[in-house]
Design an enzyme around this catalytic site. Structure first.
Site, PDB file in Angstrom:
ATOM      1  CD  GLU A  95      -3.118   0.654   2.109  1.00  0.00           C
ATOM      2  OE1 GLU A  95      -4.106   0.100   1.580  1.00  0.00           O
ATOM      3  OE2 GLU A  95      -3.019   0.860   3.334  1.00  0.00           O
ATOM      4  CE  LYS A 144      -2.547   3.564   6.502  1.00  0.00           C
ATOM      5  NZ  LYS A 144      -2.873   2.350   7.289  1.00  0.00           N
ATOM      6  CE  LYS A 146      -7.380   0.013   2.795  1.00  0.00           C
ATOM      7  NZ  LYS A 146      -6.305  -0.318   3.746  1.00  0.00           N
ATOM      8  CD  GLU A 148     -11.872  -2.797   5.069  1.00  0.00           C
ATOM      9  OE1 GLU A 148     -10.869  -2.613   4.367  1.00  0.00           O
ATOM     10  OE2 GLU A 148     -12.287  -1.971   5.908  1.00  0.00           O
ATOM     11  CG  ASN A 165      -9.514  -3.371   8.323  1.00  0.00           C
ATOM     12  OD1 ASN A 165      -8.526  -3.534   9.042  1.00  0.00           O
ATOM     13  ND2 ASN A 165      -9.772  -2.222   7.728  1.00  0.00           N
ATOM     14  CD  GLU A 218      -8.780  -5.272   4.029  1.00  0.00           C
ATOM     15  OE1 GLU A 218      -8.763  -4.034   4.140  1.00  0.00           O
ATOM     16  OE2 GLU A 218      -9.778  -5.893   3.600  1.00  0.00           O
ATOM     17  CB  SER A 219      -5.461  -3.702   9.752  1.00  0.00           C
ATOM     18  OG  SER A 219      -6.039  -2.748   8.882  1.00  0.00           O
TER      19      SER A 219
END
Length: 256
Positions: free
Chosen positions: A53, A55, A115, A164, A185, A215-216
């Site tokens: 990503e 970010k 995103k 998601e 997530n 995710e995360s």
């Protein structure tokens, strides 16, 4: 927080629509070369795959990295073995833009994800017009009718939706759509708290044939291994890459 982020993203899209009407964005979207088949690129394999990503910031951590050249960062991600690139395009809290996505798309050959907090068809058209192959749809942010409509538009434009989720009910709603790419997530976007074990509790609800994305809450190779052991086909990584040597970190993560 999620409601605020969605409202802000839609308000910003409405401002862009004043200068670039729906019909113009639709024409640009339809004129784009065909989107890359993201489901094939992210299909289950004998090793974990990474969505890397671009970010700059987040509401929970503030500024993470300046990223003056998102294209160069994306090239390093691709070189390091990322199967797809995620680009944060939300501007208020994540400091991203559609220009970032356009620059990344022009620089890499792997699928690119927009995103953002998507709630309006205009944003989906913007994504394709900018070259996105994937679009994020967050179940918690959308009622089912809106999500069905947006998911249908994503498909009509030849893209793939990363749907998601954050609960068993949301996973079921994603599957009711016929989603082929379902993310879990670890970060609750209403409270921004983290639960790294959430993916493992929900993974069995996602059937074979659907790509599972964790995710995360990824800082180390051990975190990637944790998700892989719980059944993740793909892990989406942002902060750990933008705050380190991305090629070295990707190499470590892909060795899991």
């Amino acid at each position: 927080m999620l409601s605020e982020l969605l409202a802000g993203a839609i308000a910003d899209a409405d401002l862009r629509r004043r200068d670039r009407p729906y019909s113009a964005v639709e024409a640009d979207a339809l004129a784009r070369p065909a989107a890359i088949d993201a489901l094939s690129a992210l299909a289950p394999a004998d090793r974990v795959k990474i969505i890397a990503e671009v970010k700059r910031a987040s509401p929970s951590r503030g500024t993470l990295a300046e990223i003056r050249d998102p294209a160069a960062l994306a090239v390093s991600y691709e070189f390091g073995g990322a199967s797809a690139i995620s680009v944060l395009t939300e501007g208020r809290r994540f400091l991203g833009s559609l220009s970032d996505l356009e620059q990344v798309r022009s620089a890499v050959s792997v699928p690119v994800l927009r995103k953002d907090f998507i709630g309006d068809p205009y944003q989906v058209l913007e994504a394709r017009a900018a070259g996105a192959d994937l679009v994020l749809l967050i179940v918690a942010a959308l009622d089912q009718a809106t999500m069905v409509s947006l998911h249908d538009l994503v498909r009509e434009l030849g893209m793939t939706a990363l749907v998601e989720t954050h609960s068993a009910d949301e996973v079921d709603r994603a599957l009711d759509l016929g989603a082929g790419l379902v993310g879990v997530n670890a970060r609750d976007l209403s409270t921004f708290t983290l639960d790294q074990d959430l993916f493992g509790r929900l993974a069995d609800r996602i059937p074979s044939g659907v790509v599972r994305v964790a995710e995360s809450a990824v800082k180390t190779a051990a975190d990637v291994a944790h998700y892989r052991a719980a059944g993740a086909d793909v892990v989406l990584v942002g902060e750990a890459l933008v705050t380190s040597d991305p090629i070295r970190t990707l190499t470590e993560f892909l060795a899991v």
